[in-house]
Design a protein around this motif. Structure first.
Motif, PDB file in Angstrom:
ATOM      1  N   VAL A 212       0.846  -1.192   0.000  1.00  0.00           N
ATOM      2  CA  VAL A 212       0.000   0.000   0.000  1.00  0.00           C
ATOM      3  C   VAL A 212       0.881   1.242   0.000  1.00  0.00           C
ATOM      4  CG1 VAL A 212      -1.902  -1.165   1.176  1.00  0.00           C
ATOM      5  CG2 VAL A 212      -0.192   0.062   2.536  1.00  0.00           C
ATOM      6  N   LYS A 213       0.331   2.330  -0.502  1.00  0.00           N
ATOM      7  CA  LYS A 213       1.056   3.595  -0.577  1.00  0.00           C
ATOM      8  C   LYS A 213       0.974   4.321   0.761  1.00  0.00           C
ATOM      9  CE  LYS A 213       1.465   2.913  -5.053  1.00  0.00           C
ATOM     10  NZ  LYS A 213       2.731   2.406  -5.622  1.00  0.00           N
ATOM     11  N   LEU A 214       2.038   5.068   1.072  1.00  0.00           N
ATOM     12  CA  LEU A 214       2.093   5.863   2.296  1.00  0.00           C
ATOM     13  C   LEU A 214       2.564   7.267   1.953  1.00  0.00           C
ATOM     14  CD1 LEU A 214       2.156   6.301   5.394  1.00  0.00           C
ATOM     15  CD2 LEU A 214       4.489   5.357   5.363  1.00  0.00           C
ATOM     16  N   ALA A 215       1.746   8.269   2.290  1.00  0.00           N
ATOM     17  CA  ALA A 215       2.111   9.669   2.120  1.00  0.00           C
ATOM     18  C   ALA A 215       2.055  10.371   3.463  1.00  0.00           C
ATOM     19  CB  ALA A 215       1.171  10.362   1.132  1.00  0.00           C
ATOM     20  N   VAL A 216       3.030  11.239   3.723  1.00  0.00           N
ATOM     21  CA  VAL A 216       3.070  12.015   4.965  1.00  0.00           C
ATOM     22  C   VAL A 216       2.713  13.460   4.634  1.00  0.00           C
ATOM     23  CG1 VAL A 216       4.469  12.724   6.935  1.00  0.00           C
ATOM     24  CG2 VAL A 216       4.819  10.477   5.900  1.00  0.00           C
ATOM     25  N   VAL A 217       1.913  14.078   5.484  1.00  0.00           N
ATOM     26  CA  VAL A 217       1.389  15.414   5.200  1.00  0.00           C
ATOM     27  C   VAL A 217       2.417  16.484   5.566  1.00  0.00           C
ATOM     28  CG1 VAL A 217      -0.471  17.056   5.617  1.00  0.00           C
ATOM     29  CG2 VAL A 217      -0.962  14.606   5.536  1.00  0.00           C
ATOM     30  N   HIS A 218       3.232  16.851   4.572  1.00  0.00           N
ATOM     31  CA  HIS A 218       4.089  18.028   4.646  1.00  0.00           C
ATOM     32  C   HIS A 218       3.677  18.938   3.490  1.00  0.00           C
ATOM     33  CE1 HIS A 218       6.692  17.037   7.961  1.00  0.00           C
ATOM     34  NE2 HIS A 218       6.900  15.829   7.467  1.00  0.00           N
ATOM     35  N   PRO A 219       2.541  19.636   3.644  1.00  0.00           N
ATOM     36  CA  PRO A 219       1.929  20.341   2.516  1.00  0.00           C
ATOM     37  C   PRO A 219       2.658  21.605   2.084  1.00  0.00           C
ATOM     38  CG  PRO A 219       0.700  20.776   4.524  1.00  0.00           C
ATOM     39  CD  PRO A 219       1.734  19.742   4.864  1.00  0.00           C
ATOM     40  N   ASN A 220       3.559  22.123   2.936  1.00  0.00           N
ATOM     41  CA  ASN A 220       4.256  23.358   2.575  1.00  0.00           C
ATOM     42  C   ASN A 220       5.121  23.197   1.329  1.00  0.00           C
ATOM     43  OD1 ASN A 220       3.072  24.050   4.967  1.00  0.00           O
ATOM     44  ND2 ASN A 220       4.904  24.884   5.917  1.00  0.00           N
ATOM     45  N   ARG A 221       5.461  21.982   0.980  1.00  0.00           N
ATOM     46  CA  ARG A 221       6.254  21.756  -0.229  1.00  0.00           C
ATOM     47  C   ARG A 221       5.543  22.251  -1.489  1.00  0.00           C
ATOM     48  NH1 ARG A 221       9.531  16.077  -0.404  1.00  0.00           N
ATOM     49  NH2 ARG A 221      10.290  15.995   1.741  1.00  0.00           N
ATOM     50  N   PHE A 222       4.209  22.354  -1.418  1.00  0.00           N
ATOM     51  CA  PHE A 222       3.437  22.695  -2.609  1.00  0.00           C
ATOM     52  C   PHE A 222       3.141  24.184  -2.720  1.00  0.00           C
ATOM     53  CE2 PHE A 222       2.643  18.264  -1.641  1.00  0.00           C
ATOM     54  CZ  PHE A 222       2.771  17.659  -2.882  1.00  0.00           C
ATOM     55  N   ARG A 223       3.568  24.990  -1.756  1.00  0.00           N
ATOM     56  CA  ARG A 223       3.335  26.421  -1.839  1.00  0.00           C
ATOM     57  C   ARG A 223       4.090  27.012  -3.031  1.00  0.00           C
ATOM     58  NH1 ARG A 223       3.852  28.224   4.558  1.00  0.00           N
ATOM     59  NH2 ARG A 223       1.871  27.297   5.225  1.00  0.00           N
ATOM     60  N   PRO A 224       3.503  27.977  -3.715  1.00  0.00           N
ATOM     61  CA  PRO A 224       4.160  28.557  -4.905  1.00  0.00           C
ATOM     62  C   PRO A 224       5.582  29.042  -4.646  1.00  0.00           C
ATOM     63  CG  PRO A 224       1.876  29.233  -4.844  1.00  0.00           C
ATOM     64  CD  PRO A 224       2.122  28.487  -3.565  1.00  0.00           C
TER      65      PRO A 224
ATOM     66  N   GLN B 134       5.104  22.247  15.391  1.00  0.00           N
ATOM     67  CA  GLN B 134       5.027  23.397  14.485  1.00  0.00           C
ATOM     68  C   GLN B 134       6.191  23.448  13.480  1.00  0.00           C
ATOM     69  OE1 GLN B 134       4.400  23.869  17.938  1.00  0.00           O
ATOM     70  NE2 GLN B 134       2.187  23.949  17.558  1.00  0.00           N
ATOM     71  N   ALA B 135       7.419  23.368  13.967  1.00  0.00           N
ATOM     72  CA  ALA B 135       8.582  23.608  13.106  1.00  0.00           C
ATOM     73  C   ALA B 135       8.926  22.444  12.196  1.00  0.00           C
ATOM     74  CB  ALA B 135       9.801  23.970  13.959  1.00  0.00           C
ATOM     75  N   ILE B 136       8.302  21.285  12.384  1.00  0.00           N
ATOM     76  CA  ILE B 136       8.684  20.120  11.578  1.00  0.00           C
ATOM     77  C   ILE B 136       8.441  20.349  10.092  1.00  0.00           C
ATOM     78  CG2 ILE B 136       6.474  18.889  11.765  1.00  0.00           C
ATOM     79  CD1 ILE B 136       8.229  16.311  12.181  1.00  0.00           C
ATOM     80  N   HIS B 137       7.448  21.183   9.750  1.00  0.00           N
ATOM     81  CA  HIS B 137       7.232  21.503   8.336  1.00  0.00           C
ATOM     82  C   HIS B 137       8.418  22.290   7.784  1.00  0.00           C
ATOM     83  CE1 HIS B 137       3.250  19.907   8.070  1.00  0.00           C
ATOM     84  NE2 HIS B 137       2.751  20.727   8.969  1.00  0.00           N
ATOM     85  N   ASN B 138       8.905  23.232   8.561  1.00  0.00           N
ATOM     86  CA  ASN B 138      10.050  24.030   8.148  1.00  0.00           C
ATOM     87  C   ASN B 138      11.301  23.171   8.046  1.00  0.00           C
ATOM     88  OD1 ASN B 138      12.175  26.324   8.372  1.00  0.00           O
ATOM     89  ND2 ASN B 138      10.243  27.430   8.288  1.00  0.00           N
ATOM     90  N   LEU B 139      11.448  22.240   8.973  1.00  0.00           N
ATOM     91  CA  LEU B 139      12.599  21.340   8.937  1.00  0.00           C
ATOM     92  C   LEU B 139      12.529  20.413   7.724  1.00  0.00           C
ATOM     93  CD1 LEU B 139      12.922  20.367  12.718  1.00  0.00           C
ATOM     94  CD2 LEU B 139      14.215  22.087  11.433  1.00  0.00           C
TER      95      LEU B 139
END
Length: 343
Positions: A113-125, A177-182
């Motif tokens: 099965v596929k596994l995706a982790v939610v780090h959505p900031n990668r998609f910001r313009p 909070q900071a894990i997205h930035n990391l």
């Protein structure tokens, strides 16, 4: 494809709204121990409510499960969903320990099965533009980078639920909070080699840290600094990443890292830089990040490829946070090894 959500707190609404906005996607089931928490999803999306996760997983029409529970509950739920042959979208952080993370990744591979982790900031313009600049090598050799998250999360935020701010289920500013930035810092700069960190719990009545600082040496030889807090008064102050290269300096910043605050690159004309700046300003948020994650998962399943943000990506971000914690606890540098998932 049909979706189910487990854990019907605040972040689950972003998943439900994203699913609604995707053609051919439907939320068919939700699961939570608190029945009242599911009423919104039943009324708004006509989803079937379950208080038992195992019972919900028996539905054969569920293709993908979004896990939106407190972080400390991710591992057992993800393993169970994988054994039920459901693809998984897992909120950050992927888990609270590397051992739990490896169990999740193994269960998904073992059950195909596929596994995706939610780090959505990668998609910001603005992030996509910076990634393109780095991929093209426009900054030359990187000397160092800074990652900053100075936000406000008041005591009322932590008092909303008993699990907030705990080391077992939530973590502190780095983990939550900071894990997205990391994640972005790792995406831009590559594998860390050595880190040193200090942390404190200064203002919030929580078990974990509310302020953290650290330094990183990357395998490339470049250096990095990290500063994160939830103690800023009275509101979010800054989220930014700055990269310094031999041929350019780039900073994405603002309260939520949405804009270029500096874009100076050797050989880039003022007109070209202005075009990039205006493009980002015209639509700084872009398509909602959760929608991008979910659309990508659907495509990954249909095309039988890995999602854009994999379990291994989630593991790298977690490993960096845990190294910061270990360094701060022992007051000593931590030497990191390349990611190797134990099976």
């Amino acid at each position: 494809m049909n979706f189910a959500i487990v854990g019907c707190g605040f972040i689950a609404k972003k998943h439900a709204q994203a699913i609604e906005n995707i053609q051919g996607a439907k939320l068919v089931a939700v699961c939570d121990k608190v029945s009242k928490a599911m009423e919104y999803y039943v009324d708004t999306y006509e989803a079937k409510a379950f208080t038992e996760f195992s019972e919900m997983l028996q539905r054969e029409d569920i293709d993908i499960v979004c896990i939106c529970t407190p972080s400390g509950l991710h591992a057992p739920l993800a393993e169970e969903a994988a054994r039920a042959r459901k693809h998984i979208i897992l909120e950050k952080p992927i888990a609270m320990t590397l051992e739990e993370t490896d169990r999740i990744i193994y269960a998904c591979k073992e059950n195909s099965v596929k596994l995706a982790v939610v780090h959505p900031n990668r998609f910001r313009p603005v992030v996509q533009e910076l990634r393109g600049i780095l991929n093209r090598g426009l900054l030359g050799t990187i000397s160092h980078a800074n990652a900053t998250v100075n936000w406000n999360r008041n005591q009322e935020y932590y008092d909303q639920a008993l699990w907030r701010g705990t080391k077992q289920y939530d973590g502190g500013v780095l983990m939550n909070q900071a894990i997205h930035n990391l994640d972005l810092l790792l995406w831009f700069m590559g594998q860390p080699e050595q880190i040193f960190s200090m942390e404190a719990t200064r203002l919030r009545k929580i078990e974990a840290e509310d302020v953290s600082t650290g330094v990183i040496r990357f395998e490339s030889g470049a250096l990095g600094t990290v500063e994160a807090s939830t103690t800023v008064y009275p509101r979010n102050f800054e989220e930014s990443i700055t990269i310094f290269g031999e041929k350019g300096t780039v900073k994405i910043g603002g309260a939520n890292a949405l804009y270029f605050e500096c874009l100076t690159i050797e050989g880039m004309s003022e007109e070209e830089a202005e075009e990039i700046l205006n493009k980002v300003k015209a639509d700084p948020w872009g398509k909602p990040g959760h929608q991008c994650i979910i659309e990508d998962m659907i495509e990954a399943v249909n095309e039988n490829r890995e999602p854009a943000v994999t379990g291994e990506d989630g593991r790298r971000a977690l490993e960096l946070v845990l190294a910061f914690y270990e360094s701060a606890a022992g007051n000593e540098p931590i030497y990191m090894k390349p990611v190797k998932v134990c099976m």
